[in-house]
Design a protein around this motif. Sequence first.
Motif, PDB file in Angstrom:
ATOM      1  N   ILE A   1      -3.332  -6.256 -17.109  1.00  0.00           N
ATOM      2  CA  ILE A   1      -2.887  -5.244 -16.152  1.00  0.00           C
ATOM      3  C   ILE A   1      -2.234  -4.090 -16.902  1.00  0.00           C
ATOM      4  N   SER A   2      -2.600  -2.883 -16.546  1.00  0.00           N
ATOM      5  CA  SER A   2      -1.938  -1.685 -17.041  1.00  0.00           C
ATOM      6  C   SER A   2      -2.026  -0.641 -15.940  1.00  0.00           C
ATOM      7  N   VAL A   3      -0.869  -0.245 -15.402  1.00  0.00           N
ATOM      8  CA  VAL A   3      -0.818   0.695 -14.285  1.00  0.00           C
ATOM      9  C   VAL A   3       0.235   1.747 -14.600  1.00  0.00           C
ATOM     10  N   SER A   4      -0.023   2.979 -14.217  1.00  0.00           N
ATOM     11  CA  SER A   4       0.956   4.043 -14.432  1.00  0.00           C
ATOM     12  C   SER A   4       2.170   3.810 -13.529  1.00  0.00           C
ATOM     13  N   LYS A   5       3.243   4.514 -13.812  1.00  0.00           N
ATOM     14  CA  LYS A   5       4.495   4.326 -13.077  1.00  0.00           C
ATOM     15  C   LYS A   5       4.454   4.904 -11.669  1.00  0.00           C
ATOM     16  N   LYS A   6       3.469   5.726 -11.365  1.00  0.00           N
ATOM     17  CA  LYS A   6       3.443   6.386 -10.057  1.00  0.00           C
ATOM     18  C   LYS A   6       2.803   5.530  -8.957  1.00  0.00           C
ATOM     19  N   THR A   7       2.166   4.430  -9.310  1.00  0.00           N
ATOM     20  CA  THR A   7       1.498   3.584  -8.327  1.00  0.00           C
ATOM     21  C   THR A   7       2.274   2.281  -8.140  1.00  0.00           C
ATOM     22  N   LYS A   8       2.485   1.894  -6.884  1.00  0.00           N
ATOM     23  CA  LYS A   8       3.175   0.647  -6.580  1.00  0.00           C
ATOM     24  C   LYS A   8       2.225  -0.524  -6.811  1.00  0.00           C
ATOM     25  N   ILE A   9       2.777  -1.641  -7.269  1.00  0.00           N
ATOM     26  CA  ILE A   9       1.970  -2.809  -7.618  1.00  0.00           C
ATOM     27  C   ILE A   9       2.323  -3.985  -6.722  1.00  0.00           C
TER      28      ILE A   9
ATOM     29  N   MET B   1      -3.591   5.887   3.948  1.00  0.00           N
ATOM     30  CA  MET B   1      -3.090   5.186   2.788  1.00  0.00           C
ATOM     31  C   MET B   1      -4.273   4.781   1.916  1.00  0.00           C
ATOM     32  N   LYS B   2      -4.064   4.841   0.622  1.00  0.00           N
ATOM     33  CA  LYS B   2      -5.107   4.475  -0.335  1.00  0.00           C
ATOM     34  C   LYS B   2      -4.644   3.245  -1.111  1.00  0.00           C
ATOM     35  N   VAL B   3      -5.370   2.163  -0.947  1.00  0.00           N
ATOM     36  CA  VAL B   3      -5.013   0.895  -1.582  1.00  0.00           C
ATOM     37  C   VAL B   3      -6.176   0.421  -2.440  1.00  0.00           C
ATOM     38  N   ALA B   4      -5.852   0.038  -3.665  1.00  0.00           N
ATOM     39  CA  ALA B   4      -6.869  -0.485  -4.584  1.00  0.00           C
ATOM     40  C   ALA B   4      -6.684  -1.985  -4.737  1.00  0.00           C
ATOM     41  N   ILE B   5      -7.776  -2.673  -4.960  1.00  0.00           N
ATOM     42  CA  ILE B   5      -7.750  -4.110  -5.239  1.00  0.00           C
ATOM     43  C   ILE B   5      -8.588  -4.351  -6.486  1.00  0.00           C
ATOM     44  N   ASP B   6      -8.011  -5.078  -7.408  1.00  0.00           N
ATOM     45  CA  ASP B   6      -8.719  -5.452  -8.629  1.00  0.00           C
ATOM     46  C   ASP B   6      -9.577  -6.680  -8.314  1.00  0.00           C
ATOM     47  N   ILE B   7     -10.885  -6.493  -8.274  1.00  0.00           N
ATOM     48  CA  ILE B   7     -11.779  -7.608  -7.934  1.00  0.00           C
ATOM     49  C   ILE B   7     -12.605  -8.049  -9.133  1.00  0.00           C
ATOM     50  N   ARG B   8     -12.043  -7.861 -10.327  1.00  0.00           N
ATOM     51  CA  ARG B   8     -12.774  -8.252 -11.534  1.00  0.00           C
ATOM     52  C   ARG B   8     -13.060  -9.749 -11.583  1.00  0.00           C
ATOM     53  N   ASN B   9     -12.258 -10.563 -10.913  1.00  0.00           N
ATOM     54  CA  ASN B   9     -12.510 -12.005 -10.978  1.00  0.00           C
ATOM     55  C   ASN B   9     -13.700 -12.442 -10.125  1.00  0.00           C
ATOM     56  N   LEU B  10     -14.346 -11.517  -9.445  1.00  0.00           N
ATOM     57  CA  LEU B  10     -15.575 -11.844  -8.710  1.00  0.00           C
ATOM     58  C   LEU B  10     -16.815 -11.750  -9.589  1.00  0.00           C
TER      59      LEU B  10
ATOM     60  N   GLY C   1     -12.378  10.404  -7.581  1.00  0.00           N
ATOM     61  CA  GLY C   1     -12.139  11.795  -7.226  1.00  0.00           C
ATOM     62  C   GLY C   1     -10.943  11.978  -6.305  1.00  0.00           C
ATOM     63  N   ILE C   2      -9.920  11.135  -6.452  1.00  0.00           N
ATOM     64  CA  ILE C   2      -8.710  11.254  -5.642  1.00  0.00           C
ATOM     65  C   ILE C   2      -7.521  11.503  -6.575  1.00  0.00           C
ATOM     66  N   ASN C   3      -6.409  11.976  -6.002  1.00  0.00           N
ATOM     67  CA  ASN C   3      -5.236  12.293  -6.821  1.00  0.00           C
ATOM     68  C   ASN C   3      -4.415  11.066  -7.186  1.00  0.00           C
ATOM     69  N   GLN C   4      -4.184  10.189  -6.216  1.00  0.00           N
ATOM     70  CA  GLN C   4      -3.284   9.070  -6.460  1.00  0.00           C
ATOM     71  C   GLN C   4      -3.546   7.941  -5.481  1.00  0.00           C
ATOM     72  N   LEU C   5      -3.300   6.723  -5.950  1.00  0.00           N
ATOM     73  CA  LEU C   5      -3.330   5.544  -5.094  1.00  0.00           C
ATOM     74  C   LEU C   5      -1.904   5.266  -4.611  1.00  0.00           C
ATOM     75  N   ASP C   6      -1.787   4.711  -3.404  1.00  0.00           N
ATOM     76  CA  ASP C   6      -0.462   4.312  -2.919  1.00  0.00           C
ATOM     77  C   ASP C   6      -0.070   2.947  -3.477  1.00  0.00           C
ATOM     78  N   TRP C   7      -1.016   2.032  -3.470  1.00  0.00           N
ATOM     79  CA  TRP C   7      -0.779   0.658  -3.936  1.00  0.00           C
ATOM     80  C   TRP C   7      -1.978   0.174  -4.729  1.00  0.00           C
ATOM     81  N   ILE C   8      -1.722  -0.752  -5.627  1.00  0.00           N
ATOM     82  CA  ILE C   8      -2.801  -1.484  -6.274  1.00  0.00           C
ATOM     83  C   ILE C   8      -2.423  -2.961  -6.217  1.00  0.00           C
ATOM     84  N   PHE C   9      -3.367  -3.774  -5.789  1.00  0.00           N
ATOM     85  CA  PHE C   9      -3.129  -5.210  -5.614  1.00  0.00           C
ATOM     86  C   PHE C   9      -3.926  -5.983  -6.648  1.00  0.00           C
ATOM     87  N   PHE C  10      -3.242  -6.879  -7.338  1.00  0.00           N
ATOM     88  CA  PHE C  10      -3.869  -7.764  -8.310  1.00  0.00           C
ATOM     89  C   PHE C  10      -3.818  -9.184  -7.755  1.00  0.00           C
ATOM     90  N   PRO C  11      -4.962  -9.765  -7.389  1.00  0.00           N
ATOM     91  CA  PRO C  11      -4.964 -11.122  -6.845  1.00  0.00           C
ATOM     92  C   PRO C  11      -4.753 -12.200  -7.902  1.00  0.00           C
TER      93      PRO C  11
END
Length: 127
Positions: free
Chosen positions: A109-117, A1-10, A94-104
């Motif tokens: 926020i702007s995410v395509s429709k193919k990724t779960k939020i 599984m590929k999960v992204a986390i937005d850590i811009r607040n760090l 260099g990957i095709n798609q993320l499964d999830w993206i987490f915003f703490p």
Amino acid sequence: MKVAIDIRNLVEETLTGIGHYTQSLVGELVRDTSVDWYLFYNHGKRAKEPDIIQTLENLPHVHIIRTRYPNKVFNLMLCMRLVHLDTLMCSRAGINQLDWIFFPNLGFISVSKKTKIMLAIHDLTFT
């Protein structure tokens, strides 16, 4: 599984409550080695990265996605949906798609429709 986390607040020099929350949460989540973690970090013109970024980068299943857009320009691009954060991260990693993206934190926020939020909602931070 590929999960992204937005850590811009760090990026902030002095972490706020949400920054501490993000730092602690990321520190615990990345212990799960069955997941490929993609951490998005935009530091604009800031020269020095927080120590946690360098610590996490040494883990083989953690990938730091860096950009150096000026924050105001980047936030405007997100607001206008000129860029989707997940698409940007995938192209940089260099990957095709993320499964999830987490915003703490609720922010730009702007995410395509193919990724779960997943979005953490805290108390009201603005009135």
